[in-house]
Design a protein around this motif. Structure first.
Motif, PDB file in Angstrom:
ATOM      1  N   GLY A   1       0.811  -1.213   0.000  1.00 29.32           N
ATOM      2  CA  GLY A   1       0.000   0.000   0.000  1.00 29.32           C
ATOM      3  C   GLY A   1       0.839   1.255   0.000  1.00 29.32           C
ATOM      4  N   GLY A   2       0.295   2.298  -0.646  1.00 29.19           N
ATOM      5  CA  GLY A   2       0.973   3.572  -0.655  1.00 29.19           C
ATOM      6  C   GLY A   2       0.831   4.281  -1.978  1.00 29.19           C
ATOM      7  N   VAL A   3       1.761   5.203  -2.228  1.00 33.69           N
ATOM      8  CA  VAL A   3       1.783   6.004  -3.440  1.00 33.69           C
ATOM      9  C   VAL A   3       3.191   5.936  -4.005  1.00 33.69           C
ATOM     10  CG1 VAL A   3       1.227   8.242  -4.464  1.00 33.69           C
ATOM     11  CG2 VAL A   3       0.216   7.607  -2.263  1.00 33.69           C
ATOM     12  N   CYS A   4       3.302   5.705  -5.303  1.00 37.17           N
ATOM     13  CA  CYS A   4       4.611   5.712  -5.963  1.00 37.17           C
ATOM     14  C   CYS A   4       4.529   6.590  -7.194  1.00 37.17           C
ATOM     15  CB  CYS A   4       5.056   4.303  -6.343  1.00 37.17           C
ATOM     16  SG  CYS A   4       6.681   4.281  -7.155  1.00 37.17           S
TER      17      CYS A   4
ATOM     18  N   LEU B   1      -3.920   2.742   3.240  1.00 37.26           N
ATOM     19  CA  LEU B   1      -4.475   4.093   3.331  1.00 37.26           C
ATOM     20  C   LEU B   1      -3.683   5.026   4.233  1.00 37.26           C
ATOM     21  CD1 LEU B   1      -8.213   3.049   3.848  1.00 37.26           C
ATOM     22  CD2 LEU B   1      -7.176   3.837   1.714  1.00 37.26           C
ATOM     23  N   MET B   2      -3.145   4.481   5.332  1.00 39.80           N
ATOM     24  CA  MET B   2      -2.543   5.324   6.356  1.00 39.80           C
ATOM     25  C   MET B   2      -1.103   4.914   6.639  1.00 39.80           C
ATOM     26  SD  MET B   2      -5.809   5.584   8.961  1.00 39.80           S
ATOM     27  CE  MET B   2      -6.260   3.851   8.797  1.00 39.80           C
ATOM     28  N   SER B   3      -0.311   5.898   7.015  1.00 40.82           N
ATOM     29  CA  SER B   3       1.102   5.682   7.295  1.00 40.82           C
ATOM     30  C   SER B   3       1.294   5.192   8.725  1.00 40.82           C
ATOM     31  CB  SER B   3       1.871   6.987   7.098  1.00 40.82           C
ATOM     32  OG  SER B   3       3.210   6.860   7.530  1.00 40.82           O
ATOM     33  N   THR B   4       2.319   4.386   8.916  1.00 47.50           N
ATOM     34  CA  THR B   4       2.701   3.969  10.272  1.00 47.50           C
ATOM     35  C   THR B   4       3.641   4.985  10.911  1.00 47.50           C
ATOM     36  OG1 THR B   4       4.566   2.700   9.386  1.00 47.50           O
ATOM     37  CG2 THR B   4       2.483   1.518   9.708  1.00 47.50           C
ATOM     38  N   GLU B   5       4.008   6.021  10.165  1.00 52.10           N
ATOM     39  CA  GLU B   5       4.984   7.008  10.626  1.00 52.10           C
ATOM     40  C   GLU B   5       4.315   8.136  11.421  1.00 52.10           C
ATOM     41  OE1 GLU B   5       8.094   6.594  10.285  1.00 52.10           O
ATOM     42  OE2 GLU B   5       8.603   5.680   8.364  1.00 52.10           O
ATOM     43  N   PRO B   6       5.101   8.872  12.225  1.00 51.49           N
ATOM     44  CA  PRO B   6       4.584  10.073  12.881  1.00 51.49           C
ATOM     45  C   PRO B   6       4.127  11.112  11.860  1.00 51.49           C
ATOM     46  CG  PRO B   6       6.692   9.422  13.837  1.00 51.49           C
ATOM     47  CD  PRO B   6       6.494   8.577  12.610  1.00 51.49           C
ATOM     48  N   PHE B   7       3.285  12.020  12.313  1.00 52.67           N
ATOM     49  CA  PHE B   7       2.708  13.055  11.458  1.00 52.67           C
ATOM     50  C   PHE B   7       3.776  13.795  10.660  1.00 52.67           C
ATOM     51  CE2 PHE B   7       1.958  17.794  11.838  1.00 52.67           C
ATOM     52  CZ  PHE B   7       1.329  17.932  10.623  1.00 52.67           C
ATOM     53  N   GLU B   8       4.854  14.190  11.323  1.00 57.84           N
ATOM     54  CA  GLU B   8       5.859  15.015  10.668  1.00 57.84           C
ATOM     55  C   GLU B   8       6.508  14.281   9.486  1.00 57.84           C
ATOM     56  OE1 GLU B   8       5.341  16.185  14.929  1.00 57.84           O
ATOM     57  OE2 GLU B   8       5.694  14.281  13.885  1.00 57.84           O
ATOM     58  N   ILE B   9       6.780  12.991   9.661  1.00 57.76           N
ATOM     59  CA  ILE B   9       7.408  12.207   8.594  1.00 57.76           C
ATOM     60  C   ILE B   9       6.407  11.954   7.470  1.00 57.76           C
ATOM     61  CG2 ILE B   9       8.431   9.967   8.038  1.00 57.76           C
ATOM     62  CD1 ILE B   9       9.637   9.936  10.849  1.00 57.76           C
ATOM     63  N   ALA B  10       5.174  11.620   7.838  1.00 65.59           N
ATOM     64  CA  ALA B  10       4.143  11.380   6.819  1.00 65.59           C
ATOM     65  C   ALA B  10       3.916  12.636   5.977  1.00 65.59           C
ATOM     66  CB  ALA B  10       2.847  10.937   7.484  1.00 65.59           C
ATOM     67  N   ALA B  11       3.859  13.795   6.630  1.00 68.73           N
ATOM     68  CA  ALA B  11       3.646  15.047   5.896  1.00 68.73           C
ATOM     69  C   ALA B  11       4.797  15.317   4.937  1.00 68.73           C
ATOM     70  CB  ALA B  11       3.475  16.205   6.869  1.00 68.73           C
ATOM     71  N   ALA B  12       6.020  15.011   5.363  1.00 72.91           N
ATOM     72  CA  ALA B  12       7.187  15.214   4.498  1.00 72.91           C
ATOM     73  C   ALA B  12       7.132  14.281   3.292  1.00 72.91           C
ATOM     74  CB  ALA B  12       8.466  14.991   5.295  1.00 72.91           C
ATOM     75  N   LYS B  13       6.696  13.028   3.508  1.00 69.67           N
ATOM     76  CA  LYS B  13       6.608  12.082   2.393  1.00 69.67           C
ATOM     77  C   LYS B  13       5.464  12.446   1.449  1.00 69.67           C
ATOM     78  CE  LYS B  13       8.977   8.230   4.582  1.00 69.67           C
ATOM     79  NZ  LYS B  13       8.954   6.816   4.993  1.00 69.67           N
TER      80      LYS B  13
ATOM     81  N   THR C   1       9.730   7.996  -6.309  1.00 68.93           N
ATOM     82  CA  THR C   1       9.378   8.500  -4.976  1.00 68.93           C
ATOM     83  C   THR C   1       8.263   7.637  -4.421  1.00 68.93           C
ATOM     84  OG1 THR C   1       9.912  10.751  -5.697  1.00 68.93           O
ATOM     85  CG2 THR C   1       8.649  10.521  -3.651  1.00 68.93           C
ATOM     86  N   LEU C   2       8.490   7.046  -3.252  1.00 71.83           N
ATOM     87  CA  LEU C   2       7.528   6.126  -2.641  1.00 71.83           C
ATOM     88  C   LEU C   2       7.076   6.659  -1.288  1.00 71.83           C
ATOM     89  CD1 LEU C   2       6.108   3.317  -2.725  1.00 71.83           C
ATOM     90  CD2 LEU C   2       8.107   2.417  -1.502  1.00 71.83           C
ATOM     91  N   PHE C   3       5.773   6.629  -1.067  1.00 74.88           N
ATOM     92  CA  PHE C   3       5.178   6.987   0.225  1.00 74.88           C
ATOM     93  C   PHE C   3       4.401   5.759   0.705  1.00 74.88           C
ATOM     94  CE2 PHE C   3       1.891  10.090   2.344  1.00 74.88           C
ATOM     95  CZ  PHE C   3       2.278   9.632   3.594  1.00 74.88           C
ATOM     96  N   PRO C   4       5.001   4.909   1.546  1.00 79.55           N
ATOM     97  CA  PRO C   4       4.300   3.700   2.010  1.00 79.55           C
ATOM     98  C   PRO C   4       3.104   4.043   2.899  1.00 79.55           C
ATOM     99  CG  PRO C   4       6.678   3.551   2.382  1.00 79.55           C
ATOM    100  CD  PRO C   4       6.373   4.979   2.061  1.00 79.55           C
ATOM    101  N   LEU C   5       2.001   3.342   2.684  1.00 89.64           N
ATOM    102  CA  LEU C   5       0.789   3.490   3.497  1.00 89.64           C
ATOM    103  C   LEU C   5       0.318   2.084   3.839  1.00 89.64           C
ATOM    104  CD1 LEU C   5      -0.958   6.273   1.374  1.00 89.64           C
ATOM    105  CD2 LEU C   5       0.239   6.601   3.547  1.00 89.64           C
TER     106      LEU C   5
END
Length: 605
Positions: free
Chosen positions: A518-521, A538-550, A529-533
């Motif tokens: 899951g995610g966006v590539c 649907l949702m990231s396992t990362e903290p808000f700050e890291i997810a927002a950066a990705k 550029t990959l944003f794992p979800l």
């Protein structure tokens, strides 16, 4: 920071302590002194006011709280700042922020949002009631006054139009309402044609909701002048966020519905809809401000409800009126004005301090359930992390790895041209335009790249391994080089959505999100550029700050490839939503939404 526990007891259980505190026999746990009270009940700004709090609720509002200050009382001196109710989002899909509920809370509490009404129909389309229950459990551990809405349309348009990971009907809706009073409403009823024409499932869900004493939220995208809007309202639908014009607001309010005016990341509807009040003079009691869908990136860069309020104020709405639209109006819509939405004795102590001009909505301190949780834009309370089960972290089930051949559009002729339906994207709007474009055919295949500005768009079913897929044509993406983007966030069925102008890159992007579960590539010939979800895709396992950066990295990659749409990812993720006009794509093919209803239509005309 110390881990904080938040409790929200029923008012009945708090009455003795609140009364004792208000009369001075029991010290307050927290007091706020010397501020300007934003009274959303009377529409006044009251100078020199103070607030006394006992536990999670307000015990006293008035001029003097000195008599209830004890040894253990926390004293906050407002020093003339505005004391306002915490902001409420009256229609929000947390999954669209790409964040877990806990990380969403961390993102919005410093911005002044202390509660909301959350329709978890994104995760419901992947995991059904189990997904809703997981998010509800997580909500209950946060400081937010969080209320869940039961997803009504899983699938959104019906199984004949798309494949989802689960389905929800009247029995499931009835079961969810037994989970507790914080399961407050039926989520947006997107199958509005089904309601109007008596679909047994849709009417059964509404009846189950009304029998449980809950509320029904709407989603009506036919014109407000359509004779079927009153029919829809007759079913018990009393709120709707699909307002894009002043008339949409006016007609809903006239029918007794609450009109929700949306300012998401990529749909900017407040500017037009708010004129129902500023130009047409409609009473604002049944007008609400909501976000619907905002990405983690836009939460970071713009804000949440504080940003929506500033937008409304910029259109000429009085600041206190705008605040009412995100506090008391929202609470009243869901029958919760006794608990939330105002600074009044007995209400939950959800309070924000605002510095400077009221119109700036400059939040400098947030109190939720009687606890200071954020100050000067930074969380001061630590929230426990919620653990999602392994099943939810492995939700992408493709029967085989996609190849470039999967994105070929076979034509019924060997050579020539075919009139083809094309989805045209509109910036800052949820609706699309259906265009008819003559596209060349070469060796039995549609040559989409022969026409400037066109891309291919595909949906691959990812829930049940059916192998379903459809490929069509989209306009308005803007790619200036070979590029593709794939995502498992594809409202509302959340299959794998792939857009691109190069079949090889489309396959590569699709495989990247499948491998990441899951995610966006976003991919070009030179960059990936990959944003794992991983949570339900649907949702990231990362903290808000890291997810927002990705999330921002995906936006930059899109922009660099030529896609300059505002918050492009959010707009693209809705191209599979088969209940919004005019033309969409699902794993079953092209879906057209018109005054005649929802129907599958062929690619070639």
């Amino acid at each position: 920071m110390k881990m904080t526990t938040f409790t929200r007891k029923p008012l009945a259980d708090c009455v003795p302590e609140l009364v004792a505190t208000a009369r001075g026999d029991k010290p307050a746990t927290l007091v706020i002194t010397g501020g300007k009270l934003v009274n959303v009940c009377s529409g006044e700004i009251l100078e020199g006011m103070s607030v006394g709090i006992q536990g999670g609720r307000i015990a006293y509002v008035g001029k003097d709280v000195t008599y209830m200050i004890g040894e253990g009382t926390q004293v906050i001196e407002a020093n003339g700042k505005y004391i306002a109710p915490g902001l409420l989002d009256g229609h929000c899909h947390i999954e669209s922020t790409q964040l877990t509920v806990t990380e969403f809370s961390r993102a919005v509490l410093p911005l002044g949002t202390t509660g909301g009404f959350f329709d978890a129909h994104e995760i419901a389309n992947v995991f059904g009631l189990k997904g809703i229950q997981l998010m509800l459990d997580e909500m209950r551990g946060t400081p937010l006054a969080a209320y869940m809405q039961v997803a009504s349309c899983v699938p959104a348009a019906g199984a004949e139009f798309e494949t989802t990971g689960a389905s929800i009907g009247p029995e499931e809706v009835a079961e969810a309402f037994t989970w507790g009073p914080d399961v407050i409403a039926l989520g947006e009823v997107m199958n509005f044609p089904g309601v109007v024409y008596g679909d047994e499932k849709m009417l059964g869900e509404i009846q189950a909701t009304l029998r449980a004493g809950r509320f029904v939220d709407g989603h009506f995208t036919w014109p407000s002048s359509d004779w079927r809007l009153p029919v829809y309202a007759a079913a018990g639908v009393t709120g709707d966020h699909e307002c894009v014009t002043a008339d949409d607001v006016i007609e809903r309010v006239r029918l007794g519905m609450y009109a929700k005016m949306r300012r998401g990341s990529a749909w900017h509807d407040v500017a037009k809809t708010i004129t129902a009040h500023t130009e047409h003079g409609i009473d604002t009691r049944r007008m609400m401000l909501v976000t619907d869908d905002r990405s983690s990136e836009s939460l970071r860069d713009e804000g949440h409800m504080n940003f929506v309020l500033r937008d409304a104020i910029a259109q000429g709405v009085k600041p206190i009126t705008a605040i009412q639209m995100a506090t008391i109006n929202t609470a009243e819509r869901f029958g919760l004005a006794r608990d939330i939405g105002s600074i009044t004795p007995g209400s939950f102590a959800d309070i924000i301090l605002l510095d400077g001009n009221l119109a700036d909505i400059n939040v400098v301190l947030t109190i939720a359930a009687g606890v200071v949780v954020a100050e000067n834009g930074v969380m001061t309370a630590e929230l426990a992390k919620f653990a999602y089960p392994e099943e939810v972290l492995a939700s992408v089930h493709l029967p085989q790895r996609p190849t470039s051949e999967d994105f070929i559009i076979a034509a019924p002729i060997q050579t020539g041209e075919l009139t083809t339906r094309v989805i045209k994207v509109r910036e800052n709007h949820v609706e699309t335009i259906e265009r008819m474009v003559s596209i060349p055919v070469v060796e039995g295949q549609l040559d989409v790249n022969a026409i400037e500005g066109l891309c291919k768009i595909a949906v691959l079913e990812r829930h049940k391994g059916t192998g379903n897929k459809s490929v069509a044509v989209v306009e308005g993406i803007g790619f200036k080089e070979p590029a593709a983007i794939a995502m498992t966030v594809a409202h509302d069925s959340h299959n794998v959505l792939v857009i691109g102008n190069d079949d090889e890159l489309m396959a590569k992007a699709a495989n990247a999100v499948a491998d990441a579960q899951g995610g966006v590539c976003m991919i070009t010939s030179s960059e990936e550029t990959l944003f794992p979800l991983a949570i339900a895709g649907l949702m990231s396992t990362e903290p808000f700050e890291i997810a927002a950066a990705k999330s921002a990295a995906i936006s930059k990659a899109l922009y660099d490839a030529g896609c300059t749409l505002n918050y492009a990812f959010m707009t693209l993720s809705l191209l599979a939503l088969a209940v919004i006009p005019t033309l969409r794509i699902t794993d079953k093919g092209l879906v057209r939404i018109s005054p005649e209803g929802i129907q599958l239509v062929p690619l070639f005309v």
